[in-house]
Design a protein around this motif. Structure first.
Motif, short mmCIF file in Angstrom:
data_model
loop_
_atom_site.label_atom_id
_atom_site.label_comp_id
_atom_site.label_asym_id
_atom_site.label_seq_id
_atom_site.Cartn_x
_atom_site.Cartn_y
_atom_site.Cartn_z
N HIS A 99 -1.01 -2.41 2.77
CA HIS A 99 -1.70 -1.64 2.89
C HIS A 99 -3.23 -1.96 2.01
O HIS A 99 -2.92 -0.58 1.40
CB HIS A 99 -0.44 -0.49 2.04
N THR A 100 -3.50 -2.15 3.17
CA THR A 100 -5.25 -2.47 1.87
C THR A 100 -6.25 -1.05 2.82
O THR A 100 -6.68 -0.62 1.86
CB THR A 100 -5.84 -3.90 2.56
N LEU A 114 -5.65 1.62 -0.31
CA LEU A 114 -5.78 1.49 -1.29
C LEU A 114 -7.50 1.49 -1.33
O LEU A 114 -7.94 2.01 -2.24
CB LEU A 114 -5.56 0.38 -1.73
N HIS A 158 -9.01 5.15 -0.66
CA HIS A 158 -8.59 6.47 -1.89
C HIS A 158 -9.18 5.34 -3.46
O HIS A 158 -9.38 5.77 -4.48
CB HIS A 158 -7.88 6.75 -2.79
N GLU A 208 -0.92 -4.04 -1.91
CA GLU A 208 -2.30 -4.55 -1.65
C GLU A 208 -2.54 -5.46 -0.03
O GLU A 208 -3.60 -4.94 0.44
CB GLU A 208 -2.33 -4.94 -2.77
N LEU A 230 -8.29 2.79 -5.27
CA LEU A 230 -7.22 3.59 -6.12
C LEU A 230 -7.31 1.84 -7.02
O LEU A 230 -7.23 1.86 -8.43
CB LEU A 230 -6.30 3.29 -5.37
N LEU A 231 -6.50 0.97 -6.29
CA LEU A 231 -6.35 -0.53 -7.39
C LEU A 231 -7.64 -1.71 -6.67
O LEU A 231 -7.27 -2.06 -5.57
CB LEU A 231 -4.91 -0.56 -6.60
N ILE A 286 1.05 7.46 -1.50
CA ILE A 286 1.21 5.98 -2.66
C ILE A 286 2.50 5.96 -2.74
O ILE A 286 3.12 4.43 -2.75
CB ILE A 286 0.34 5.34 -3.42
#
Length: 146
Positions: free
Chosen positions: A67-68, A71, A74, A64, A76-77, A49
């Motif tokens: 690259h959903t 993310l 993982h 966001e 992640l966000l 990332i």
């Protein structure tokens, strides 16, 4: 005299408990140890990332949006992790504003957020802070009266 003996007993108990939690005098505990390989494996996806962000010079919103899948893979966000805390000065929770600054902290939260829920949290912090301060004052008054 009884108060001094009680305080000495409490202090001794706390000292022995803290030594037990630390593995005893000179002992080691596994509480603060970790496996470096396991930690590296847990954050290895962050390198990928990071490279994408550096190469494409992305902001969080762009990352966001574009690259959903990465993310989500993982987890992640999550945009739900950000909330009304972003608008408070210094990202300090409203409870802490009320706890530390009392009514002035409640006023700051009220003026900055215009959110009743945040203001209520700061008011709760103010009440808790006042109770803690009152208890400390009362305990010190009792200890000085001998």
């Amino acid at each position: 005299m009884k108060i001094k003996a009680t305080l000495l007993l409490i202090f001794s108990l706390l000292l022995s408990l803290s030594m037990t939690a630390a593995g005893g005098p000179g002992g080691k505990t596994s509480l603060f140890s970790f496996d470096e390989k396991e930690a590296d494996a847990a954050v290895s996806h962050l390198t990928e990332i990071e490279q994408i962000v550096k190469e494409e010079n992305l902001t969080l919103e762009e990352l966001e949006a574009n690259h959903t899948e990465l993310l989500a893979e993982h987890t992640l966000l999550d945009s739900s992790m950000r909330g009304p805390m972003d608008e408070l000065p210094g990202n300090i929770p409203p409870f802490v504003w009320g706890f530390c600054l009392g009514l002035i902290g409640v006023l700051i939260v009220y003026l900055v957020t215009d959110d009743n829920q945040q203001t209520q949290k700061s008011l709760l912090g103010c009440l808790v802070g006042s109770l803690v301060g009152g208890l400390i004052y009362g305990a010190s008054a009792l200890l000085t009266v001998q």
